[in-house]
Write an enzyme that holds these catalytic residues in place. Sequence first.
Site, PDB file in Angstrom:
ATOM      1  N   HIS A 159       0.854  -1.196   0.000  1.00 30.70           N
ATOM      2  CA  HIS A 159       0.000   0.000   0.000  1.00 30.70           C
ATOM      3  C   HIS A 159       0.883   1.238   0.000  1.00 30.70           C
ATOM      4  O   HIS A 159       2.087   1.156   0.234  1.00 30.70           O
ATOM      5  CB  HIS A 159      -0.895   0.014   1.251  1.00 30.70           C
ATOM      6  CG  HIS A 159      -0.129   0.187   2.528  1.00 30.70           C
ATOM      7  ND1 HIS A 159       0.555  -0.845   3.127  1.00 30.70           N
ATOM      8  CD2 HIS A 159       0.130   1.283   3.287  1.00 30.70           C
ATOM      9  CE1 HIS A 159       1.168  -0.412   4.212  1.00 30.70           C
ATOM     10  NE2 HIS A 159       0.941   0.893   4.328  1.00 30.70           N
TER      11      HIS A 159
ATOM     12  N   ASP B 232       0.831   5.227   1.835  1.00 30.24           N
ATOM     13  CA  ASP B 232       0.158   5.928   2.923  1.00 30.24           C
ATOM     14  C   ASP B 232      -0.577   7.142   2.343  1.00 30.24           C
ATOM     15  O   ASP B 232      -0.136   7.736   1.374  1.00 30.24           O
ATOM     16  CB  ASP B 232       1.167   6.338   3.998  1.00 30.24           C
ATOM     17  CG  ASP B 232       1.777   5.116   4.701  1.00 30.24           C
ATOM     18  OD1 ASP B 232       1.187   4.016   4.614  1.00 30.24           O
ATOM     19  OD2 ASP B 232       2.846   5.258   5.318  1.00 30.24           O
TER      20      ASP B 232
ATOM     21  N   HIS C 143       4.852   0.074   0.055  1.00 34.32           N
ATOM     22  CA  HIS C 143       5.545  -0.732   1.059  1.00 34.32           C
ATOM     23  C   HIS C 143       4.619  -1.804   1.620  1.00 34.32           C
ATOM     24  O   HIS C 143       3.407  -1.748   1.438  1.00 34.32           O
ATOM     25  CB  HIS C 143       6.107   0.165   2.172  1.00 34.32           C
ATOM     26  CG  HIS C 143       5.084   1.085   2.805  1.00 34.32           C
ATOM     27  ND1 HIS C 143       4.601   2.206   2.173  1.00 34.32           N
ATOM     28  CD2 HIS C 143       4.446   1.035   4.007  1.00 34.32           C
ATOM     29  CE1 HIS C 143       3.724   2.811   2.956  1.00 34.32           C
ATOM     30  NE2 HIS C 143       3.601   2.114   4.067  1.00 34.32           N
TER      31      HIS C 143
ATOM     32  N   ARG D 145       6.684  -8.557  16.333  1.00 38.63           N
ATOM     33  CA  ARG D 145       7.187  -7.212  16.000  1.00 38.63           C
ATOM     34  C   ARG D 145       6.123  -6.150  16.272  1.00 38.63           C
ATOM     35  O   ARG D 145       4.971  -6.304  15.896  1.00 38.63           O
ATOM     36  CB  ARG D 145       7.592  -7.197  14.524  1.00 38.63           C
ATOM     37  CG  ARG D 145       8.073  -5.847  14.010  1.00 38.63           C
ATOM     38  CD  ARG D 145       8.668  -6.028  12.603  1.00 38.63           C
ATOM     39  NE  ARG D 145       9.076  -4.759  12.038  1.00 38.63           N
ATOM     40  CZ  ARG D 145       8.333  -4.019  11.214  1.00 38.63           C
ATOM     41  NH1 ARG D 145       7.130  -4.427  10.866  1.00 38.63           N
ATOM     42  NH2 ARG D 145       8.794  -2.882  10.745  1.00 38.63           N
TER      43      ARG D 145
HETATM   44  C1  OGA Z   1       1.573   1.489   8.147  1.00 38.88           C
HETATM   45  C2  OGA Z   1       2.810   0.760   7.783  1.00 38.88           C
HETATM   46  C3  OGA Z   1       4.787  -0.429   8.479  1.00 38.88           C
HETATM   47  C4  OGA Z   1       5.294  -1.252   9.614  1.00 38.88           C
HETATM   48  O1  OGA Z   1       1.180   1.439   9.342  1.00 38.88           O
HETATM   49  O2  OGA Z   1       0.993   2.130   7.245  1.00 38.88           O
HETATM   50  O3  OGA Z   1       3.126   0.715   6.630  1.00 38.88           O
HETATM   51  O4  OGA Z   1       6.439  -1.707   9.514  1.00 38.88           O
HETATM   52  N1  OGA Z   1       3.538   0.174   8.761  1.00 38.88           N
HETATM   53  O5  OGA Z   1       4.558  -1.454  10.586  1.00 38.88           O
HETATM   54 NI    NI Z   2       2.087   2.252   5.499  1.00 40.02          NI
END
Ligand code: OGA
Ligand code: NI
Length: 355
Positions: free
Chosen positions: A228, A230, A286, A296
Site C-alpha cells: 500500500h 500511505d 511498502h 514485531r
Molecule cells: C503502516 C505501515 C509499516 C510497519 O502502518 O501504514 O506501513 O512496519 N507500517 O509497521
Molecule cells: Ni504504510
Amino acid sequence: MATLSEAYTETPLHLQHIIPIDFDSVEEVPQSHSWPQSDDESPRRMFNLDGDHFSIPAIDLDSPDAIEMAGHACKIMGIFQVTNHGIPSSLLREIESQAWRFFTLPARAKVKALRSPSGATGYGVARIAPFFNKFMWHEGFTMMGSPLEHAREVWPHGYRKFCEVMEDYQDKMKALSERLLAMILKYLGISEHDVDWPRLRSNACTALQLNSYPRCPDPGQAMGLAPHTDTLLLTILHQNHSAHGLQVHREGRGWVPVFPMNGALVVNVGDMLHIMSNAMFPSVVHRVIPSENTHRLTVGYFYGPPTDFHVGPIHGLTQTSGQEDAARFRSITVKDYVQMKAKNLDKALSMIRIR
Ligand code: OGA
Ligand code: NI
C-alpha cells in the site's frame, strides 16, 4: 470542521473486517490468512533478504546538509531514516512498552477497545483489509488524539499512563512532522505562503497507529501488511531495532527490506505529498512480512493537512513554461481524498490524475 474520523463514516466495515483472529490460539497459518503462492504479491516469492545491499539513507537532522539530503531522498526513493530527531529514547521505549502492554492482553480484553464499524479509532485489523480476499498477520490500534475512551474500556483503573504516553508521543511527532515538512518545502524552493502554511498546520489531520505482527508459524505464506501507499503527507515510523519486516518496492529491484537502525525513525512520503510535489516525490509502496521468531511492534504516525484543505500540485512547481511542469493532478480536499482512498485504495491516485 470535519475531522479525519468523519471522513471514514461513509465506508462502514463488516465485523469480519474489524476483529483480528486470536493469534495466540493458532498453531499454523489458517486458510483465511494464507496468501496464494502464484500471486505476484506472494510473500514467499518475493521474500529476498540476502544479496541486495540496498539501504535507506540515514539523515542526521543536525547536519548542515540535512535539507538537501532529505529532499534528495524524497525524490529518489520517497523514504529515509532520521537520527538526532529530538524524540527522547525514553519516550520511544515507553510507547513500545505501552503497545506491548496492550497487544499481549488476551483477545477478549483487546476487543473491549474494538473499532466501531463506521469508526476510525480503536483496535482492529488493518484499514486496507476489505480490499484483499486474505487476511493479514496483523492487528492494530488507531488513535486520533486522546485514546481515553478506548483505554478506559480496557483498563478501567489503569488507563492513565497509556493515555499520557500516547498524547505526549503525538505532540512530539506533530512537531517533528512540521519540522520535516518545512525542510522539504525549503528543498523545493517553496515559500510557506505558496502552501498556506499557517492554515495547513492549524488543524492538521493526524493519526497514531500501533501495529502488532505476532510470531507466525509460516511467514512465507502470510502477509503482515499488504502492499500500500500511505494516504496523508508524511509518515514517521518507529520500529524496534531488533525486528525487521518492512519492505519497500523499488522499480527493477522488487521488494527490499528497510532494516531498523537503533534510535532512527523511518520517514516516508504519502500520497498527498506526492500530489503536492506534482509527482516529483514518489509515494512509496511498502508492505510488511511477519517473522517466525519475533513478535514485531511498530508505531506509525501519519501527518496531513486539515480535512477542508485543498491538496493539489503546489503552484510554484507548475508555473514554469515547459510541458513537464504542467499540473499532473487536479486539486481535491483532504476529506474527499481520504474517502476516495477508503473506497478505491490504490486506484485513488489515478482518479485525480490529469496527465
Ligand atoms: C503502516 C505501515 C509499516 C510497519 O502502518 O501504514 O506501513 O512496519 N507500517 O509497521
Ligand atoms: Ni504504510
